[in-house]
Design a protein around this motif. Structure first.
Motif, short mmCIF file in Angstrom:
data_model
loop_
_atom_site.label_atom_id
_atom_site.label_comp_id
_atom_site.label_asym_id
_atom_site.label_seq_id
_atom_site.Cartn_x
_atom_site.Cartn_y
_atom_site.Cartn_z
N SER A 194 36.99 33.00 34.39
CA SER A 194 37.77 33.88 33.51
C SER A 194 38.98 33.15 32.94
O SER A 194 39.29 33.27 31.75
N VAL A 195 39.65 32.36 33.77
CA VAL A 195 40.81 31.58 33.33
C VAL A 195 40.38 30.58 32.26
O VAL A 195 41.01 30.47 31.20
N MET A 196 39.29 29.86 32.53
CA MET A 196 38.79 28.87 31.55
C MET A 196 38.50 29.53 30.21
O MET A 196 38.91 29.04 29.16
N GLN A 197 37.77 30.64 30.26
CA GLN A 197 37.36 31.34 29.04
C GLN A 197 38.58 31.87 28.29
O GLN A 197 38.69 31.69 27.08
N GLU A 226 45.81 33.91 42.35
CA GLU A 226 47.21 34.23 42.04
C GLU A 226 48.15 33.19 42.66
O GLU A 226 49.14 32.82 42.05
N GLY A 227 47.81 32.74 43.86
CA GLY A 227 48.60 31.70 44.52
C GLY A 227 48.59 30.40 43.75
O GLY A 227 49.60 29.70 43.66
N LEU A 228 47.42 30.06 43.17
CA LEU A 228 47.32 28.85 42.36
C LEU A 228 48.27 28.93 41.17
O LEU A 228 48.99 27.97 40.88
N ILE A 229 48.29 30.07 40.51
CA ILE A 229 49.17 30.24 39.35
C ILE A 229 50.63 30.06 39.79
O ILE A 229 51.40 29.35 39.14
N SER A 230 51.00 30.67 40.91
CA SER A 230 52.37 30.55 41.41
C SER A 230 52.74 29.10 41.72
O SER A 230 53.82 28.63 41.35
N LEU A 267 48.35 22.66 33.38
CA LEU A 267 47.08 22.17 33.92
C LEU A 267 46.13 23.30 34.33
O LEU A 267 45.01 23.01 34.76
N LEU A 268 46.53 24.55 34.21
CA LEU A 268 45.74 25.66 34.72
C LEU A 268 44.30 25.65 34.23
O LEU A 268 43.37 25.78 35.02
N GLY A 269 44.10 25.47 32.94
CA GLY A 269 42.73 25.45 32.40
C GLY A 269 41.91 24.31 32.97
O GLY A 269 40.72 24.47 33.30
N MET A 270 42.53 23.14 33.08
CA MET A 270 41.83 21.97 33.61
C MET A 270 41.52 22.16 35.10
O MET A 270 40.43 21.80 35.55
N VAL A 271 42.46 22.74 35.85
CA VAL A 271 42.23 23.00 37.27
C VAL A 271 41.07 23.98 37.44
O VAL A 271 40.19 23.79 38.30
N ALA A 272 41.04 25.00 36.60
CA ALA A 272 39.96 25.99 36.67
C ALA A 272 38.61 25.32 36.40
O ALA A 272 37.63 25.56 37.10
N GLU A 273 38.57 24.45 35.38
CA GLU A 273 37.32 23.75 35.05
C GLU A 273 36.89 22.84 36.21
O GLU A 273 35.71 22.83 36.59
#
Length: 179
Positions: free
Chosen positions: A33-36, A74-78, A88-94
């Protein structure tokens, strides 16, 4: 540190935590969902990359957008916001999705071409990659006109670059070195 290496480290840590808590499916759903969401929304992507927008504003926006996500997500985002790595959120999700697929015995082959793949070509690539890796493979096709022609195939850490741009750069290096 290289952004890709940092993203892989975060993804591995989140995967380990998700495996430990038996929540890999829920976290993978969140990461997809984050990636999309990030790839579909240029404004969100720009906001995450912007040094002007405060970390707290980014965190509030992301928690509102991904409300109802698993606590690990949620912890990852924090953590990313706190470490000033939220871009880096999108890349981490991928990377998380790729690592989780590999954990399941599946691979994602990322094929970069100048035009979308045909179904016949996609089947050929799937068969070749399955023979090489021995795993079940799914294909993700990226379109990038800057490679001029040919393709770039990436499966996990392996990359095969048969792009025209790469061949031109190789020729350029050869000419420059021989002068």
């Amino acid at each position: 540190m290289n952004e890709s290496r940092a993203a892989i480290r975060y993804a591995k840590a989140i995967l380990d935590l998700a495996v430990e808590n038996k929540a890999t499916d829920a976290v993978e759903k969140d990461m997809r969902s984050v990636m999309q969401t990030i790839s579909d929304n240029k404004e969100l992507s720009d906001m995450l990359a912007s040094p002007i927008v405060k970390g707290e504003a980014k965190k509030n926006a992301l928690t509102a957008i991904f409300k109802g996500s698993h606590s690990i997500s949620e912890g990852l985002i924090s953590i990313l916001v706190d470490n000033k790595r939220v871009s880096l959120l999108g890349m981490v999700a991928e990377k998380f999705v790729i690592l989780n697929e590999q954990l399941k015995g599946q691979d994602i082959a990322v094929v970069t071409t100048t035009v979308p793949l045909t179904t016949a070509l996609e089947k050929q690539i799937l068969e070749k990659v399955k023979n090489i890796t021995g795993n079940k493979v799914t294909i993700k096709n990226n379109i990038d006109e800057s490679i001029v022609g040919g393709f770039i195939l990436r499966v996990g850490d392996l990359q095969f670059d048969a792009s025209v741009a790469n061949k031109l750069n190789s020729l350029k290096r050869e000419f420059t070195n021989s002068l």
